[in-house]
Design a protein around this motif. Structure first.
Motif, PDB file in Angstrom:
ATOM      1  N   ALA A 208       0.384  -0.959  -0.025  1.00  0.00           N
ATOM      2  CA  ALA A 208      -0.078   0.068   0.323  1.00  0.00           C
ATOM      3  C   ALA A 208       0.870   1.429   0.350  1.00  0.00           C
ATOM      4  CB  ALA A 208      -0.921   0.124   1.486  1.00  0.00           C
ATOM      5  N   SER A 209       1.201   2.022  -0.595  1.00  0.00           N
ATOM      6  CA  SER A 209       0.949   3.707  -0.484  1.00  0.00           C
ATOM      7  C   SER A 209       0.849   4.496   0.716  1.00  0.00           C
ATOM      8  CB  SER A 209       0.578   4.353  -1.248  1.00  0.00           C
ATOM      9  OG  SER A 209       1.474   5.754  -1.251  1.00  0.00           O
ATOM     10  N   MET A 210       2.234   4.731   1.020  1.00  0.00           N
ATOM     11  CA  MET A 210       2.557   5.384   2.403  1.00  0.00           C
ATOM     12  C   MET A 210       1.896   6.708   3.099  1.00  0.00           C
ATOM     13  SD  MET A 210       5.709   5.704   4.817  1.00  0.00           S
ATOM     14  CE  MET A 210       6.841   7.443   3.514  1.00  0.00           C
ATOM     15  N   VAL A 224      -2.604   3.004   2.955  1.00  0.00           N
ATOM     16  CA  VAL A 224      -3.526   3.532   1.989  1.00  0.00           C
ATOM     17  C   VAL A 224      -4.273   2.149   2.474  1.00  0.00           C
ATOM     18  CG1 VAL A 224      -4.830   3.639   0.357  1.00  0.00           C
ATOM     19  CG2 VAL A 224      -2.900   5.173   1.211  1.00  0.00           C
ATOM     20  N   PRO A 225      -5.767   1.857   2.797  1.00  0.00           N
ATOM     21  CA  PRO A 225      -6.225   0.544   3.580  1.00  0.00           C
ATOM     22  C   PRO A 225      -6.810  -0.054   1.628  1.00  0.00           C
ATOM     23  CG  PRO A 225      -7.449   1.915   4.003  1.00  0.00           C
ATOM     24  CD  PRO A 225      -6.171   2.797   3.883  1.00  0.00           C
ATOM     25  N   TRP A 226      -6.999  -1.501   2.188  1.00  0.00           N
ATOM     26  CA  TRP A 226      -8.230  -2.005   1.546  1.00  0.00           C
ATOM     27  C   TRP A 226      -9.850  -1.669   2.174  1.00  0.00           C
ATOM     28  CZ3 TRP A 226      -7.715  -6.103  -2.474  1.00  0.00           C
ATOM     29  CH2 TRP A 226      -6.323  -6.568  -2.573  1.00  0.00           C
ATOM     30  N   ALA A 227     -10.733  -1.682   1.259  1.00  0.00           N
ATOM     31  CA  ALA A 227     -11.880  -1.610   1.782  1.00  0.00           C
ATOM     32  C   ALA A 227     -12.577  -2.345   2.508  1.00  0.00           C
ATOM     33  CB  ALA A 227     -13.020  -1.704   0.417  1.00  0.00           C
ATOM     34  N   HIS A 409      -7.512   4.373  -5.479  1.00  0.00           N
ATOM     35  CA  HIS A 409      -6.602   4.869  -6.091  1.00  0.00           C
ATOM     36  C   HIS A 409      -5.025   4.454  -5.825  1.00  0.00           C
ATOM     37  CE1 HIS A 409      -9.502   6.753  -8.598  1.00  0.00           C
ATOM     38  NE2 HIS A 409      -8.973   6.705  -9.662  1.00  0.00           N
ATOM     39  N   HIS A 410      -4.351   4.624  -4.507  1.00  0.00           N
ATOM     40  CA  HIS A 410      -3.159   4.431  -3.512  1.00  0.00           C
ATOM     41  C   HIS A 410      -3.306   2.959  -2.526  1.00  0.00           C
ATOM     42  CE1 HIS A 410      -3.609   9.276  -4.642  1.00  0.00           C
ATOM     43  NE2 HIS A 410      -3.483   8.611  -5.414  1.00  0.00           N
ATOM     44  N   GLY A 411      -4.008   1.922  -2.753  1.00  0.00           N
ATOM     45  CA  GLY A 411      -3.892   0.955  -2.061  1.00  0.00           C
ATOM     46  C   GLY A 411      -3.795  -0.084  -3.297  1.00  0.00           C
ATOM     47  N   GLN A 412      -3.271  -1.216  -2.129  1.00  0.00           N
ATOM     48  CA  GLN A 412      -2.529  -2.567  -2.637  1.00  0.00           C
ATOM     49  C   GLN A 412      -3.938  -2.914  -3.947  1.00  0.00           C
ATOM     50  OE1 GLN A 412      -2.284  -5.796  -0.166  1.00  0.00           O
ATOM     51  NE2 GLN A 412      -0.221  -6.401  -1.509  1.00  0.00           N
ATOM     52  N   TRP A 413      -4.078  -2.997  -3.923  1.00  0.00           N
ATOM     53  CA  TRP A 413      -5.198  -3.554  -4.992  1.00  0.00           C
ATOM     54  C   TRP A 413      -5.187  -2.348  -5.986  1.00  0.00           C
ATOM     55  CZ3 TRP A 413      -7.910  -2.957  -9.883  1.00  0.00           C
ATOM     56  CH2 TRP A 413      -8.787  -4.225 -10.370  1.00  0.00           C
ATOM     57  N   PRO A 437      -2.175   8.860 -10.947  1.00  0.00           N
ATOM     58  CA  PRO A 437      -1.551   7.240 -11.111  1.00  0.00           C
ATOM     59  C   PRO A 437      -1.708   6.793  -9.067  1.00  0.00           C
ATOM     60  CG  PRO A 437      -0.187   9.168 -11.461  1.00  0.00           C
ATOM     61  CD  PRO A 437      -1.560   9.484 -11.664  1.00  0.00           C
ATOM     62  N   ILE A 438      -0.778   6.000  -9.045  1.00  0.00           N
ATOM     63  CA  ILE A 438       0.009   5.766  -8.129  1.00  0.00           C
ATOM     64  C   ILE A 438       1.564   6.383  -8.139  1.00  0.00           C
ATOM     65  CG2 ILE A 438       1.326   3.679  -8.376  1.00  0.00           C
ATOM     66  CD1 ILE A 438      -0.182   4.594  -5.808  1.00  0.00           C
ATOM     67  N   LYS A 439       1.790   7.387  -7.412  1.00  0.00           N
ATOM     68  CA  LYS A 439       3.080   8.141  -7.109  1.00  0.00           C
ATOM     69  C   LYS A 439       3.918   7.431  -7.873  1.00  0.00           C
ATOM     70  CE  LYS A 439       3.734   7.042  -2.163  1.00  0.00           C
ATOM     71  NZ  LYS A 439       3.375   7.818  -1.073  1.00  0.00           N
TER      72      LYS A 439
END
Length: 660
Positions: A208-210, A224-227, A409-413, A437-439
């Motif tokens: 996940a993004s920090m 950033v969490p999953w749902a 957008h910024h979670g692991q999936w 995007p993701i960063k």
């Protein structure tokens, strides 16, 4: 490539007490110091530069649903080494990169013998660390929290944007650190001593993004969490991204840092000759001006006829690519997207043939409207096959809106989705320019076909947002978002005010720069794919200024920051990778400014013709944006050049080496 690996015992010292263990690690130049501390069953770290504390005692660790890796019984098995190597970038701000660091690893064991591997690398330009959880049995792991903190000894000035889990497209704030609630990375700070620090991450893969949240003493890592609230889900080994603290004695040092790149793995592609940095134009800006549209109606922009008109103009002026948005079915409802079928007024095969005939290529476009899991993913392979068959060299992807499976957008999936797109791009030899995007975290070293990302409040906001991007915006970006990687900002606006757009009544839409500053952005805002965003008819009004855009390269031999103050001014010089010529860009905020630069970087004994595109005597972003002057003179190494920047202005310089 030269690589030296040494065991260095003198660089790592050990301090013991009855209740704590401490290890101290120094950078190769001995200026940066990190101390790893094991006390009370917990791990911490501190960072100093030349004796000044930058990061005070801050926590480390991970907590999983299955076990806790933040409380330990012992820390053991320290290994150390040193690396000093050079490698070449296929494209970038510079050709040669020095990768020089000291590193150490610790195994932290819990009372249940669960193990966390902690790895630190310390460079002359910063400190980094990451976690490894070796899961030999391949059991499923659910990460609940990462305990990483970044505590500060003071309350420094900070440049930041709020941590929206779906967007980076915000204006940067400048406040004290105590006023930050949550923030995306890179988050940049200036301490009282003048030392600059920026917190970011490197090599974000399958994690996940920090983001960062205020903890009263500094900031904590907030993934950033999953749902369902889980932060990271993993079968097998878990390896976190590198947590990075970029350090510079001044703002320019941050820009020149290569630590984030160096923390990524080397290029994995066997062939790279198909990767093409380029200048491009697009059927795009007129959509934002509302003179043409994406969907098929009387204003449809993506027509065969209009694309050929653009190709005629772009090829005549040396551009290599043409972006066409709105060519494929799905724009009417932002649904039922088809990524291989064009509207009947756009013949993609004919347009690409015509582009190739004129020495260009189309840049493909995949706007998903957030319909990623159920519409884009099933079609991606066929879409990339189409572009490969047609010889289309790059694709701009887009992810406007919420993701259709409920993930961020910024979670692991989504991090993994962006990676799947990159993998397909490599398979079919199509480069990626990602929007929404993701960063960036330095992965362009490993996957050099990932050319650029948006992830910023770009030029398009000047066409329809209120407020538009203020003059200071582009003087903040190089020291914040720009530290992450190349930005598809889309500079080159030559018409500063517009009619018939969407802004509130009484506030005209506008670009808050002078014309000369738009030229300077091609040097100050780095990207290997630079767009000339405006319409051909607007460039034809200023042909002598447009010539700078038609000449400025996108691939550099080296880059040097000449002066910088975050949000105030920024001047950078870059050497073309293919010629001995140099280019300089200098920009300011809403304040006029006189700057002096030394041409110390030019080759000794050579003369250069300096073409200076600068603000005119009465130029002003608000009242006289088109006031400019162009001058020529001969210069050499060591000469002094005076720069006069108007409010919201800038200057662009071409230094062409003369063969005599």
């Amino acid at each position: 490539m030269k690589r030296i690996v040494l065991v260095f015992l003198l660089a790592l010292s050990f301090c013991f007490s009855a209740s704590a263990k401490e290890w101290v690690l120094h950078s190769p130049d001995n200026k940066n110091e990190v101390k790893v501390i094991f006390t009370g069953g917990k791990l911490f770290y501190e960072i100093k530069r030349e004796g000044e504390t930058l990061i005070t005692k801050s926590s480390l660790g991970l907590t999983f649903k299955q076990f806790d890796l933040s409380q330990f019984k012992q820390v053991k098995q320290v290994s150390t080494n040193s690396v000093n190597e050079k490698w070449e970038m296929i494209w970038g701000e510079q050709k040669e990169v020095v990768n020089n660091y000291h590193e150490a690893q610790w195994n932290a064991l819990t009372k249940n013998k669960d193990k966390l591997v902690l790895e630190f690398r310390i460079f002359n330009d910063g400190v980094s660390f990451r976690y490894k959880v070796l899961n030999d049995e391949g059991k499923h792991l659910d990460l609940l929290d990462e305990k990483t903190a970044f505590n500060l000894p003071e309350n420094p000035e900070t440049w930041w944007i709020h941590a929206d889990y779906d967007s980076y497209e915000l204006l940067y704030q400048k406040t004290q650190l105590s006023e930050v609630d949550s923030a995306h990375t890179p988050m940049t700070m200036e301490l009282n001593s003048g030392v600059h620090v920026s917190i970011h991450e490197a090599a974000l893969i399958d994690y996940a993004s920090m983001t960062l949240k205020n903890n009263g003493q500094g900031v904590d890592c907030d993934l950033v969490p999953w749902a369902d609230g889980i932060k990271v889900k993993k079968d097998g080994d878990l390896i976190s991204p590198w947590r990075t603290v970029i350090i510079g004695d001044n703002a320019g040092d941050l820009v020149e840092s290569t630590m984030v790149l160096n923390l990524n793995e080397p290029n994995v592609l066997k062939e790279t000759d198909w990767i093409q940095p380029m200048r491009y134009m697009g059927i795009w800006w007129d959509m934002h001006l509302n003179t043409r549209g994406w969907k098929k109606d009387e204003k449809h922009g993506a027509t065969t006829e209009y694309a050929k008109e653009y190709i005629d103009f772009a090829s005549k002026n040396g551009f290599e690519g043409l972006l066409v948005e709105g060519w494929n079915i799905g724009w009417e409802k932002w649904d039922n997207w088809n990524f291989t079928e064009a509207y009947d007024d756009f013949d993609i095969e004919e347009v690409q043939r015509y582009a190739q005939e004129n020495g260009m290529t189309l840049i493909g476009h995949h706007e998903t409207g957030g319909k990623v899991a159920y519409q884009y993913e099933p079609q991606m392979e066929e879409a990339f096959k189409l572009y490969h068959r047609l010889g289309i060299k790059a694709v701009k992807t887009g992810y406007v809106g919420k993701i259709d499976n409920g993930e961020y957008h910024h979670g692991q999936w989504m991090v993994n989705h962006y990676q799947r797109v990159v993998d397909l791009g490599a398979k079919y030899k199509v480069a990626i320019i990602a929007h929404e995007p993701i960063k960036a975290t330095g992965l362009r070293r490993t996957y050099p076909h990932f050319l650029a990302r948006e992830g910023v409040r770009g030029q398009e906001y000047n066409a329809w947002a209120y407020p538009s991007n203020p003059p200071e915006h582009t003087v903040i970006l190089p020291f914040t978002r720009g530290l992450a990687g190349p930005i598809d900002f889309t500079p080159g606006a030559f018409r500063m005010t517009f009619d018939g757009t969407y802004r509130e009544e009484g506030y005209p839409s506008r670009v808050s720069t002078t014309l000369a500053k738009q030229l300077a952005l091609y040097v100050t805002m780095y990207s290997p794919v630079q767009m000339a965003c405006d319409l051909p008819k607007h460039y034809e009004e200023f042909p002598e200024m447009f010539q700078f855009i038609t000449h400025v390269p996108v691939n550099w031999e080296e880059s040097k920051v000449l002066n910088a103050s975050i949000g105030e001014y920024y001047t950078v010089a870059r050497k073309d990778r293919d010629t001995p010529n140099w280019y300089i860009g200098s920009i300011t905020n809403e304040n006029s400014r006189d700057l002096t630069i030394q041409l110390d970087f030019l080759e000794e004994g050579k003369m250069y013709q300096m073409t200076h595109f600068e603000d005119g005597e009465n130029a002003d972003w608000e009242f006289e944006p088109y006031n400019y002057r162009i001058s020529n003179k001969m210069v050499k190494k060591g000469d002094t050049v005076q720069l006069t920047l108007a409010p919201g202005g800038g200057t662009a310089i071409r230094l062409e080496q003369i063969n005599r």
